[in-house]
Design an enzyme around this catalytic site. Sequence first.
Site, PDB file in Angstrom:
ATOM      1  N   ARG A  43      21.264  22.114   4.516  1.00  0.00           N
ATOM      2  CA  ARG A  43      22.309  21.803   5.521  1.00  0.00           C
ATOM      3  C   ARG A  43      22.309  22.956   6.516  1.00  0.00           C
ATOM      4  O   ARG A  43      23.012  23.943   6.331  1.00  0.00           O
ATOM      5  CB  ARG A  43      23.669  21.631   4.858  1.00  0.00           C
ATOM      6  CG  ARG A  43      24.806  21.323   5.839  1.00  0.00           C
ATOM      7  CD  ARG A  43      26.096  21.026   5.090  1.00  0.00           C
ATOM      8  NE  ARG A  43      27.193  20.695   5.989  1.00  0.00           N
ATOM      9  CZ  ARG A  43      28.079  21.576   6.446  1.00  0.00           C
ATOM     10  NH1 ARG A  43      28.001  22.857   6.094  1.00  0.00           N
ATOM     11  NH2 ARG A  43      29.047  21.174   7.250  1.00  0.00           N
ATOM     12  N   SER A 112      27.946  10.215   3.306  1.00  0.00           N
ATOM     13  CA  SER A 112      29.284  10.773   3.073  1.00  0.00           C
ATOM     14  C   SER A 112      30.338   9.710   3.339  1.00  0.00           C
ATOM     15  O   SER A 112      30.276   9.025   4.356  1.00  0.00           O
ATOM     16  CB  SER A 112      29.584  11.913   4.052  1.00  0.00           C
ATOM     17  OG  SER A 112      28.559  12.837   4.047  1.00  0.00           O
ATOM     18  N   LYS A 141      33.256  23.581   5.764  1.00  0.00           N
ATOM     19  CA  LYS A 141      33.195  22.491   6.755  1.00  0.00           C
ATOM     20  C   LYS A 141      34.611  22.304   7.283  1.00  0.00           C
ATOM     21  O   LYS A 141      35.474  21.802   6.560  1.00  0.00           O
ATOM     22  CB  LYS A 141      32.675  21.210   6.092  1.00  0.00           C
ATOM     23  CG  LYS A 141      32.622  19.998   7.026  1.00  0.00           C
ATOM     24  CD  LYS A 141      31.960  18.809   6.335  1.00  0.00           C
ATOM     25  CE  LYS A 141      32.194  17.511   7.073  1.00  0.00           C
ATOM     26  NZ  LYS A 141      31.555  17.460   8.398  1.00  0.00           N
TER      27      LYS A 141
HETATM   28  C1  LIG Z   1      26.513  15.678  -0.787  1.00  0.00           C
HETATM   29  C2  LIG Z   1      27.152  15.733   0.555  1.00  0.00           C
HETATM   30  N1  LIG Z   1      28.318  15.085   0.752  1.00  0.00           N
HETATM   31  C3  LIG Z   1      28.904  15.133   1.960  1.00  0.00           C
HETATM   32  C4  LIG Z   1      28.327  15.823   3.007  1.00  0.00           C
HETATM   33  C5  LIG Z   1      28.957  15.850   4.376  1.00  0.00           C
HETATM   34  O1  LIG Z   1      28.148  15.158   5.332  1.00  0.00           O
HETATM   35  P1  LIG Z   1      28.751  14.909   6.812  1.00  0.00           P
HETATM   36  O2  LIG Z   1      30.018  14.182   6.667  1.00  0.00           O
HETATM   37  O3  LIG Z   1      27.699  14.294   7.640  1.00  0.00           O
HETATM   38  O4  LIG Z   1      29.063  16.354   7.325  1.00  0.00           O
HETATM   39  P2  LIG Z   1      28.035  17.548   7.581  1.00  0.00           P
HETATM   40  O5  LIG Z   1      27.608  18.089   6.250  1.00  0.00           O
HETATM   41  O6  LIG Z   1      26.846  17.007   8.321  1.00  0.00           O
HETATM   42  O7  LIG Z   1      28.798  18.541   8.378  1.00  0.00           O
HETATM   43  C6  LIG Z   1      27.118  16.480   2.761  1.00  0.00           C
HETATM   44  N2  LIG Z   1      26.485  17.175   3.713  1.00  0.00           N
HETATM   45  N3  LIG Z   1      26.549  16.415   1.534  1.00  0.00           N
HETATM   46  C1  LIG Z   2      29.399  19.584   3.457  1.00  0.00           C
HETATM   47  C2  LIG Z   2      30.776  19.227   3.054  1.00  0.00           C
HETATM   48  N1  LIG Z   2      31.224  17.944   3.135  1.00  0.00           N
HETATM   49  C3  LIG Z   2      32.474  17.797   2.736  1.00  0.00           C
HETATM   50  S1  LIG Z   2      33.166  19.247   2.263  1.00  0.00           S
HETATM   51  C4  LIG Z   2      31.707  20.086   2.577  1.00  0.00           C
HETATM   52  C5  LIG Z   2      31.537  21.547   2.383  1.00  0.00           C
HETATM   53  C6  LIG Z   2      31.687  21.947   0.949  1.00  0.00           C
HETATM   54  O1  LIG Z   2      31.521  23.344   0.859  1.00  0.00           O
HETATM   55  P1  LIG Z   2      32.200  24.194  -0.290  1.00  0.00           P
HETATM   56  O2  LIG Z   2      31.554  23.795  -1.570  1.00  0.00           O
HETATM   57  O3  LIG Z   2      31.883  25.619   0.090  1.00  0.00           O
HETATM   58  O4  LIG Z   2      33.665  23.925  -0.246  1.00  0.00           O
END
Ligand SMILES: Cc1ncc(COP(=O)(O)OP(=O)(O)O)c(N)n1
Ligand SMILES: Cc1ncsc1CCOP(=O)(O)O
Length: 214
Positions: A43, A112, A141
């Site tokens: 990511r 997601s 995020k």
């Molecule tokens: C395993 C997993 N779950 C949720 C997310 C979040 O994806 P998204 O809503 O597209 O947000 P960003 O990660 O792109 O900011 C994820 N990356 N992985």
């Molecule tokens: C990518 C993403 N999507 C929903 S929450 C999140 C971030 C999760 O990060 P953390 O495990 O540090 O709370």
Amino acid sequence: MTGQLKDHLRLYLVTDPQLCAQTGIVETVRRAVAGGVTMVQLRAKHATTAQRIDLAMALKAALQGTGVPLVINDDVTAAVAADADGAHIGQGDIAPDKARAMLGPDRILGLSCETPQTVRDADPAYVDYLGLGPVFGTDTKTDHAQPTGFDGLADLIALSSLPNVAIGGLKPDHIDGVLASGADGMAVVSAICGQADPKAAARAFHSFKPEHKT
Ligand SMILES: Cc1ncc(COP(=O)(O)OP(=O)(O)O)c(N)n1
Ligand SMILES: Cc1ncsc1CCOP(=O)(O)O
Ligand SMILES: [Mg+2]
């Protein structure tokens, strides 16, 4: 494949190159996999496609022989170019049918979902697993929806037969709550990325062992 995918989802490391900077993303992944991580996502929100391809190739080399799949966030073009195991998209990214057409039938596609309607709309014809949450608020995020908590997570899980992984603010203390909600996996960023000992940080999740109902 579903049973196997659920096994991969069990401890899912979502990597953030900036958060991992001190140890380095490749070394963080190596150590985290030694500690029990079962799936890895790249990511890299601020990277170009070319940079994501380079990072993905380095991660692929590190993961070779481990059986741990590598998925690329947001960038299906990079996932295909790097011959990664799949891609993860959100509601604001490329549509699942288009992503599936680019990925082909065999690569993994994650989606997601933050609301009941998006879970209902997730089409198993295109999507292999759901990322559900955020369970808790997180600084990793900032543009996330209202956290679900464990009860909201369980409600989302009940709406789909697709494999799923919970995400958002999850730490080892949350293992029992996530297990009780019925999730197949825990996805974490900051619980492992940026930790002094990524192997120990991953090991701290070892008691998360869902019983699959496949
Ligand atoms: C395993 C997993 N779950 C949720 C997310 C979040 O994806 P998204 O809503 O597209 O947000 P960003 O990660 O792109 O900011 C994820 N990356 N992985
Ligand atoms: C990518 C993403 N999507 C929903 S929450 C999140 C971030 C999760 O990060 P953390 O495990 O540090 O709370
Ligand atoms: Mg996204």
